[in-house]
Design an enzyme around this catalytic site. Structure first.
Site: not given
Length: 518
Positions: A313, A338, A385, A414, A435-436, A460, A488, A492
């Site tokens: 990057r 990014s 967000d 965005q 989801s970041n 994360g 589930h 599996d």
């Protein structure tokens, strides 16, 4: 023989009577209002003697169209027209808010608005009428005959016995109403003007979206008293909530003129509870997550080494810093990459090997038997967000895009999400979600699978940690945690672990993406 002669006499009398009635009808045409049909014999039903000219109008109820994704109702945010307004085809009628996004509804006909079935703030049902439009002048005569009622007209004063009998059965025409002063209609040039008046010098201009104005109306807040914190002073929903909170806060206690002694027992303040309505975005999240929690989840977490991706990057951003690249004029130029476009591409590459993660579960309503629906395109939703809350726009067909195209689409979505201008198409059709949360904080998370999907990836925060390298040397590594949640019922743990391992391998060795460019 006698019957034949009688029949001839009756027919001759009938012809003479018809000629006389026809002559009377011509006299009435010359002296009075136009008669649509000739006068009938005295023994005919009086209701069919006279007919007035039909009024050419047709009130057309406009149905709220289905905007997809199983949405059955929408909230009317604001009307752009009112009864009596002239509208043209494709001119805006109203703005509605669904569970996905706000949509502007346009007119399918040209005509005059007759009735609004809902007020602003009410829920309109999909497939039901929400506005009536008089399409006078734009419909054909054949289409209007079934809708046009007959109006009786009053003939001139009768002069014969037959005419007296007919006129006695006709309703009398009411006297003409006195002329009233003409009031100008709220439209000009035949088109209704729904524009706000231009502010006068010194008058404060309110910058706020329709959703914010509707929220202020619900909370009984004067936007002139609210200080906007958005771009160019634009008022956001957070500003309205903050204003309400400050307005409802208890007044600060006035200082006492004397200092209490140490023996004075302090009085405990009573708990105060302030009810607050959910925003439209919060209502959407409430409904979606309530349905999603009916899906049995399981969590799978893994650590991913970003060291090689950080170096790649960095090299690519040096190239972009010299000249931002854009593949065509329709995409946003990319000035800096990014990590998210690389992760999205890695997820898409893993879906080719494990297509079950790109499916959805369907329940047959007739037999109640479940089935899997595999989908060919990788439409990856990105949780964002925004000032309006959590929104999940969708990048369509990621498998056919390269890193630069994914980054350009991210930039576009965005920007629209921040301005609250995402369309239904931008928010629908997702097959898997990323989801970041790491750009805000947090190392681990347990994301919730979205309805009509079977998997979601939570990213994360990336952190620098010491690790053992070659020859047991301690080196610096960039580590990030990936947290997967899956349905589930159909996925599996072993399948999820293998798919997560594919994604981890691509991110840790990003040069492999070059071999999969499309």
């Amino acid at each position: 023989m006698f019957l034949n002669q009688s029949s001839r006499v009756v027919r001759q009398q009938w012809r003479l009577s018809s000629r006389r009635l026809s002559s009377l009808s011509q006299q009435h045409r010359a002296r009075g209002p136009t008669l649509r049909t000739p006068l009938s014999p005295p023994f005919a039903p009086p209701a069919r003697l006279f007919h007035a000219s039909r009024s050419l109008y047709a009130v057309k109820p406009v149905l709220l169209a289905d905007i997809g994704e199983g949405i059955v109702e929408c909230e009317i945010i604001q009307w752009f027209v009112e009864p009596g307004a002239r509208v043209e085809e494709f001119s805006p009628l109203c703005e509605v808010q669904s569970d996905k996004a706000s949509v502007e509804i346009t007119s399918r006909f040209a005509g005059v608005v007759k009735k609004l079935h809902y007020e602003a703030g009410e829920m309109a049902k999909v497939g039901k009428p929400f506005v009536d439009i008089d399409i006078q002048g734009d419909a054909k005569e054949a289409d209007l005959q079934a809708l046009a009622p007959a109006e009786p007209v009053t003939p001139t004063e009768p002069t014969t016995k037959i005419e007296n009998q007919v006129a006695a059965q006709l309703p009398k025409q009411p006297p003409p109403a006195p002329p009233s002063e003409h009031k100008p209609a709220p439209w000009s040039n035949g088109v209704y003007e729904h524009t706000s008046p231009k502010p006068q010098p010194g008058e404060k201009v309110i910058l706020a979206t329709p959703a914010v104005r509707y929220l202020a109306k619900e909370l009984n807040v004067d936007l002139l008293q609210v200080q906007g914190t958005g771009k160019e002073g634009r008022i956001l929903k957070e500003d309205v909530y903050k204003f309400v909170e400050q307005k409802n806060a208890p007044p600060a206690p006035t200082p006492s003129p004397f200092t209490p002694s140490s023996s004075t027992t302090p009085t405990s303040q009573q708990q105060q509870e302030t009810p607050m309505l959910l925003t439209r975005t919060q209502e959407m999240m409430f409904k979606t997550m309530t349905r999603s929690l009916s899906i049995p989840h399981f969590l799978y977490a893994d650590e991913v080494d970003f060291t090689s991706l950080v170096e790649l990057r960095s090299r690519l951003n040096k190239v972009l810093a010299k000249q931002p690249l854009s593949l065509d004029s329709a995409t946003h130029p990319v000035a800096k990459l990014s990590y998210l476009p690389f992760i999205i591409k890695a997820v898409s590459m893993a879906l080719y090997k494990y297509p079950i993660l790109n499916s959805r579960v369907d329940i047959d309503p007739a037999t109640s038997k479940p089935s899997l629906v595999l989908r060919s395109q990788h439409n990856i939703g990105i949780a964002m967000d925004t000032p309006h809350g959590l929104l999940v726009p969708v990048i369509k067909n990621v498998g056919s895009l390269n890193i630069l195209q994914i980054a350009a689409e991210l930039t576009r979505l965005q920007s629209l999400a921040t301005e609250g201008k995402l369309s239904v198409g931008d928010m629908s059709g997702g097959t898997i979600t990323v989801s970041n949360i790491g750009n805000i904080g947090g190392t681990y998370l347990s994301p919730v699978v979205v309805e009509k999907e079977v998997a979601i990836l939570g990213i994360g925060r990336m952190r620098t940690v010491p690790a053992f390298g070659e020859n047991d040397r301690v080196v610096k590594k960039e580590i990030c945690n990936f947290s997967w949640s899956a349905d589930h019922r159909v996925v599996d743990g072993a399948t999820m672990a293998r798919a997560a391992e594919v994604v981890r391998g691509i991110v840790e060795g990003p040069d492999v993406m070059v071999m999969h460019l499309r």
